[in-house]
Design an enzyme around this catalytic site. Structure first.
Site, PDB file in Angstrom:
ATOM      1  N   GLU A  56       0.834  -1.207   0.000  1.00 26.03           N
ATOM      2  CA  GLU A  56       0.000   0.000   0.000  1.00 26.03           C
ATOM      3  C   GLU A  56       0.869   1.257   0.000  1.00 26.03           C
ATOM      4  O   GLU A  56       0.796   2.081   0.913  1.00 26.03           O
ATOM      5  CB  GLU A  56      -0.906  -0.005   1.234  1.00 26.03           C
ATOM      6  CG  GLU A  56      -1.803  -1.226   1.334  1.00 26.03           C
ATOM      7  CD  GLU A  56      -2.462  -1.363   2.706  1.00 26.03           C
ATOM      8  OE1 GLU A  56      -2.276  -0.475   3.574  1.00 26.03           O
ATOM      9  OE2 GLU A  56      -3.150  -2.369   2.915  1.00 26.03           O
TER      10      GLU A  56
ATOM     11  N   GLY B  20       2.091   4.940  -0.676  1.00 27.80           N
ATOM     12  CA  GLY B  20       1.547   6.238  -1.050  1.00 27.80           C
ATOM     13  C   GLY B  20       2.707   7.145  -1.406  1.00 27.80           C
ATOM     14  O   GLY B  20       3.002   7.429  -2.557  1.00 27.80           O
ATOM     15  N   ARG B  21       3.452   7.540  -0.355  1.00 26.90           N
ATOM     16  CA  ARG B  21       4.548   8.493  -0.500  1.00 26.90           C
ATOM     17  C   ARG B  21       5.580   8.038  -1.539  1.00 26.90           C
ATOM     18  O   ARG B  21       6.052   8.840  -2.332  1.00 26.90           O
ATOM     19  CB  ARG B  21       5.238   8.650   0.863  1.00 26.90           C
ATOM     20  CG  ARG B  21       6.225   9.772   0.926  1.00 26.90           C
ATOM     21  CD  ARG B  21       6.998   9.731   2.260  1.00 26.90           C
ATOM     22  NE  ARG B  21       6.178   9.453   3.409  1.00 26.90           N
ATOM     23  CZ  ARG B  21       5.720  10.377   4.257  1.00 26.90           C
ATOM     24  NH1 ARG B  21       5.997  11.645   4.056  1.00 26.90           N
ATOM     25  NH2 ARG B  21       4.992  10.028   5.298  1.00 26.90           N
TER      26      ARG B  21
ATOM     27  N   CYS C  31      -1.562  33.713   9.719  1.00 29.49           N
ATOM     28  CA  CYS C  31      -1.315  34.330  11.022  1.00 29.49           C
ATOM     29  C   CYS C  31      -0.978  33.295  12.089  1.00 29.49           C
ATOM     30  O   CYS C  31      -1.763  33.061  13.021  1.00 29.49           O
ATOM     31  CB  CYS C  31      -2.528  35.148  11.426  1.00 29.49           C
ATOM     32  SG  CYS C  31      -2.893  36.383  10.191  1.00 29.49           S
TER      33      CYS C  31
END
Ligand code: LLP
Length: 431
Positions: A288, A290-291, A358
């Site tokens: 699996e 992803g990266r 901010c």
């Protein structure tokens, strides 16, 4: 191997000049390289060739439909964690029969949707969830294919927020408890025990934790194969990528992303560690990633708005913010930042590269040593193809950035930049 290179002193993605993309689409914009993604997919696929395997791309890393389509066409299955991800995969033409559905808190609606579409398996993380799936499958007169997620209790040596395979994490079922849960599952009328799943963490840059986890789980797999005839084992995702020196490399090696020494962890190291023990088991293996597939395939283009000097500090305020890319704020992650036009006379400088949001946590780099920046400079924040756009938000009422896909010398807008009108869409005035 990724396809971001300087050519004639201009950073290119494949054969496309990134300055042209910024001129046409504006900034901030995510740009992805299709060739890089397909190259990573086919390298991994080839390294795993000795075993029966299915690569299920982890949609959470980057869920743009164009990316899913690219991988579906290459033959990938998908690791999904929500009904929304299944919806996206279906819209991209992905096969539900190649989808493995993970997650600790699936809703009734999501389980329903997954069963109706005939997913490959539902990965179950608790007994309560198992009961729920059995009930829903019974109402539909279906038999739900399941895998229990085992928690092997290993240390993946990664950031605490993305470590998942230790007993202190909410994920999976402990090895000492899992046999009993499988026995219950096997006795349920509307459950089919199909496999075992695990995932020990993300951005893992050594092969050893994977090997340790497989070694711990292998006896369970043998037992379940003989008792219930399980058909697959998913070893999850987690293969790390190079973040530091991401631009210079391209050697196929990965480096630690926290300034450590280079580590020799490549696709073949990974395959060498996992293929032999998995081949002996004689069941299908799911991965699996992803990266690994998309991480180094994406950059975030952003322009310097202002240079600000305060006392000893110098800031370059850019037009991307933590709402567009939250990884540095959330995981103290390092991203290489490259000027799109290579300066011809580089004057060394030290600068904080910050966004307009901010919050003091709104930065991409602190005290970064790089050549002097000026107002209007275009920068590429590297290695943001995974967990970049997908984690973006509208914080500070900032529209989501655009996304572009490059292939060869062509590029296409694959997601329009949001407008201010988009921000308020769906909001309702009270009576
Ligand atoms: N399978 C399961 C069950 C997962 O939970 C994950 C990631 C993957 C596969 C894919 O892992 P990968 O191959 O991409 O490492 N937002 C964080 C990463 C969170 C990972 C969550 N689970 C970041 O930006 O580093």
């Amino acid at each position: 191997m990724h396809f971001f290179r300087y050519r004639d002193h201009k950073l290119h993605c494949e054969d496309v000049d990134l300055e042209q993309v910024a001129d046409r689409v504006g900034t901030p914009t995510y740009v992805y390289s299709a060739t890089t993604i397909l190259d990573h997919y086919s390298r991994l696929d080839a390294a795993l060739a000795p075993i029966d395997h299915l690569i299920c791309y982890a949609v959470k890393a980057n869920s743009n439909r164009a990316i899913l389509k690219l991988l579906a066409n290459a033959g990938a299955g998908f690791d999904i964690v929500s009904g929304g991800e299944l919806f996206r995969v279906l819209a991209a033409g992905g096969a539900p029969a190649k989808c493995t559905f993970a997650g600790v808190g699936k809703s009734r609606e999501e389980i329903d949707y997954a069963l109706e579409h005939g997913v490959f398996s539902l990965n179950v993380e608790s007994e309560a969830e198992l009961d729920q799936i059995d009930r829903i499958a019974a109402e539909k007169s279906l038999c739900a294919p399941i895998a229990l997620r085992v928690n092997p209790d290993v240390d993946p040596h990664t950031h605490a927020y993305i470590a998942t395979g230790s007993h202190e994490n909410k994920f999976g079922i402990a090895l000492y408890q899992i046999g009993a849960v499988y026995a219950r599952a096997a006795g349920m009328a509307n459950i089919r025990v199909a496999g075992v799943q695990m995932h020990i963490g993300s951005q893992i840059t050594e092969a050893q934790p994977f090997a340790n986890a497989i070694e711990k789980v292998a006896p369970l797999l043998r037992e379940l194969k003989s008792k219930y005839g399980i058909k697959f084992f998913s070893i999850g995702g987690g293969m790390g990528i190079i973040y530091q020196r991401a631009l210079e490399s391209g050697s196929g090696k990965w480096w630690h992303d926290h300034g450590g020494e280079p580590s020799a962890f490549s696709v073949s190291d990974y395959a060498d560690a996992i293929v032999p023990p998995l081949r002996d088991l004689g069941i299908q293996v799911l991965l699996e990633p992803g990266r690994f597939l998309v991480g180094n395939a994406g950059v975030l283009l952003t322009r310097v708005r202002y240079i600000k000097q305060t006392g000893s500090k110098k800031f370059a305020v850019v037009d991307a913010g933590m709402n567009d890319l939250i990884r540095p704020a959330l995981y103290q992650s390092y991203h290489e930042i490259a000027p799109v036009i290579e300066p011809n006379k580089s004057k060394p400088d030290k600068v904080d590269i910050v966004g307009p949001v901010c919050e003091s946590g709104d930065f991409f780099a602190l005290d970064r040593e790089m050549s002097e920046l000026h107002e209007g400079d275009l920068l590429a924040i590297m290695s943001v193809g995974a967990y970049g756009f997908v984690m973006a938000s509208n914080y500070n009422s900032r529209p989501l950035p655009a996304e572009v896909l490059v292939r060869g010398d062509k590029f296409a807008l694959i997601r329009k930049r949001q407008t201010w009108e988009d921000l308020a869409r769906g909001e309702i005035d009270p009576l």
